[in-house]
Design a protein around this motif. Structure first.
Motif, PDB file in Angstrom:
ATOM      1  N   ILE A   1      28.085  42.819  37.953  1.00 35.81           N
ATOM      2  CA  ILE A   1      27.351  42.405  39.134  1.00 35.81           C
ATOM      3  C   ILE A   1      28.035  43.179  40.655  1.00 35.81           C
ATOM      4  N   THR A   2      29.385  42.766  40.493  1.00 30.94           N
ATOM      5  CA  THR A   2      30.160  43.540  41.565  1.00 30.94           C
ATOM      6  C   THR A   2      30.104  45.012  41.665  1.00 30.94           C
ATOM      7  N   ALA A   3      30.059  45.863  40.350  1.00 33.55           N
ATOM      8  CA  ALA A   3      29.933  47.081  40.591  1.00 33.55           C
ATOM      9  C   ALA A   3      28.432  47.536  41.105  1.00 33.55           C
ATOM     10  N   HIS A   4      27.357  46.718  40.550  1.00 31.56           N
ATOM     11  CA  HIS A   4      26.068  47.046  41.067  1.00 31.56           C
ATOM     12  C   HIS A   4      26.078  46.640  42.409  1.00 31.56           C
ATOM     13  N   ILE A   5      26.614  45.919  43.078  1.00 30.87           N
ATOM     14  CA  ILE A   5      26.718  45.603  44.555  1.00 30.87           C
ATOM     15  C   ILE A   5      27.139  46.826  45.034  1.00 30.87           C
ATOM     16  N   TRP A   6      28.421  47.001  44.788  1.00 33.66           N
ATOM     17  CA  TRP A   6      28.975  48.073  45.370  1.00 33.66           C
ATOM     18  C   TRP A   6      28.516  49.440  45.406  1.00 33.66           C
ATOM     19  N   ARG A   7      27.662  49.817  44.303  1.00 34.14           N
ATOM     20  CA  ARG A   7      26.837  50.833  44.174  1.00 34.14           C
ATOM     21  C   ARG A   7      25.739  50.950  45.344  1.00 34.14           C
ATOM     22  N   CYS A   8      25.052  49.614  45.463  1.00 34.35           N
ATOM     23  CA  CYS A   8      24.031  49.813  46.284  1.00 34.35           C
ATOM     24  C   CYS A   8      24.436  49.967  48.025  1.00 34.35           C
ATOM     25  N   LYS A   9      25.864  49.124  48.041  1.00 37.15           N
ATOM     26  CA  LYS A   9      26.442  49.182  49.188  1.00 37.15           C
ATOM     27  C   LYS A   9      26.791  50.778  49.697  1.00 37.15           C
ATOM     28  N   ALA A  10      27.354  51.455  48.615  1.00 35.15           N
ATOM     29  CA  ALA A  10      27.838  52.671  48.928  1.00 35.15           C
ATOM     30  C   ALA A  10      26.718  53.716  48.912  1.00 35.15           C
TER      31      ALA A  10
ATOM     32  N   THR B   1      34.772  50.064  50.742  1.00 37.81           N
ATOM     33  CA  THR B   1      35.683  48.908  50.147  1.00 37.81           C
ATOM     34  C   THR B   1      34.734  47.629  49.935  1.00 37.81           C
ATOM     35  N   ILE B   2      35.170  46.982  48.802  1.00 42.67           N
ATOM     36  CA  ILE B   2      34.351  45.789  48.372  1.00 42.67           C
ATOM     37  C   ILE B   2      35.324  44.691  48.505  1.00 42.67           C
ATOM     38  N   LEU B   3      35.110  43.378  48.584  1.00 42.24           N
ATOM     39  CA  LEU B   3      35.959  42.383  48.503  1.00 42.24           C
ATOM     40  C   LEU B   3      35.607  41.549  47.437  1.00 42.24           C
ATOM     41  N   TYR B   4      36.203  40.572  46.841  1.00 50.46           N
ATOM     42  CA  TYR B   4      35.876  39.884  45.764  1.00 50.46           C
ATOM     43  C   TYR B   4      36.957  38.731  45.626  1.00 50.46           C
ATOM     44  N   ALA B   5      36.506  37.681  45.095  1.00 51.43           N
ATOM     45  CA  ALA B   5      37.433  36.367  44.941  1.00 51.43           C
ATOM     46  C   ALA B   5      37.758  36.505  43.151  1.00 51.43           C
ATOM     47  N   VAL B   6      38.885  36.034  42.830  1.00 56.70           N
ATOM     48  CA  VAL B   6      39.347  36.138  41.531  1.00 56.70           C
ATOM     49  C   VAL B   6      39.927  34.776  41.380  1.00 56.70           C
ATOM     50  N   ASN B   7      39.177  34.117  40.303  1.00 61.44           N
ATOM     51  CA  ASN B   7      39.975  32.798  39.821  1.00 61.44           C
ATOM     52  C   ASN B   7      41.269  33.151  39.211  1.00 61.44           C
ATOM     53  N   ILE B   8      42.182  32.571  39.703  1.00 68.21           N
ATOM     54  CA  ILE B   8      43.547  32.807  38.947  1.00 68.21           C
ATOM     55  C   ILE B   8      44.105  31.486  38.442  1.00 68.21           C
ATOM     56  N   ARG B   9      43.363  30.234  38.369  1.00 68.16           N
ATOM     57  CA  ARG B   9      43.751  29.019  37.912  1.00 68.16           C
ATOM     58  C   ARG B   9      44.498  29.273  36.410  1.00 68.16           C
ATOM     59  N   SER B  10      43.931  29.857  35.645  1.00 68.25           N
ATOM     60  CA  SER B  10      44.537  30.107  34.188  1.00 68.25           C
ATOM     61  C   SER B  10      45.765  31.037  34.192  1.00 68.25           C
ATOM     62  N   ARG B  11      46.088  31.668  35.361  1.00 70.19           N
ATOM     63  CA  ARG B  11      47.125  32.597  35.454  1.00 70.19           C
ATOM     64  C   ARG B  11      48.476  32.125  36.159  1.00 70.19           C
ATOM     65  N   MET B  12      48.325  30.696  36.556  1.00 72.99           N
ATOM     66  CA  MET B  12      49.226  30.225  37.421  1.00 72.99           C
ATOM     67  C   MET B  12      50.652  30.006  36.385  1.00 72.99           C
ATOM     68  N   ASN B  13      51.843  30.170  36.866  1.00 74.13           N
ATOM     69  CA  ASN B  13      52.816  30.076  35.866  1.00 74.13           C
ATOM     70  C   ASN B  13      53.854  29.334  37.081  1.00 74.13           C
ATOM     71  N   PRO B  14      54.425  28.255  36.801  1.00 68.65           N
ATOM     72  CA  PRO B  14      54.029  27.216  35.753  1.00 68.65           C
ATOM     73  C   PRO B  14      52.657  26.766  35.996  1.00 68.65           C
TER      74      PRO B  14
END
Length: 116
Positions: A48-57, A69-82
């Protein structure tokens, strides 16, 4: 002294808001097309992100050296340490972005899986 980034600089005149309606079949089709590319695993969010970027470009005036440039949000909950406490109820999101020249996007756009 704060963090300064040109990524977030834009006037209201430069922005154009669109609504993309993608059905589950549309997303599955994009994921199937991605399988034949060099992408090892394409998630729904990836395609979906790639398709939107393609349309934008492809909607901008062509200038091969202009940056896109494309901005997007990344869920990092599972990557938190601790790890976060199980009772933590808030979102854990990192805003990130990707930037490349239009000529680089054009190379990717020529791949069959990007064609709608």
């Amino acid at each position: 002294m704060g963090f300064e980034s040109r990524v977030f600089e834009a006037s209201k005149d430069e922005l154009d808001f669109k609504v993309f309606e993608l059905t589950s079949d549309d997303i599955l089709s994009l994921k199937e097309k991605a399988k034949g590319s060099t992408v090892a695993h394409a998630t729904s969010s990836n395609v979906i992100t790639a398709h939107i970027w393609r349309c934008k470009a492809s909607s901008a005036l062509y200038n091969p050296t202009r940056l896109s440039t494309i901005l997007y949000a990344v869920n990092i909950r599972s990557r938190m340490n601790p790890p976060l406490s199980k009772v933590y109820a808030g979102n854990v999101v990192l805003t990130t972005y990707a930037t490349t020249k239009y000529e680089e996007l054009e190379k990717v756009l020529s791949q069959a899986w990007w064609r709608w």
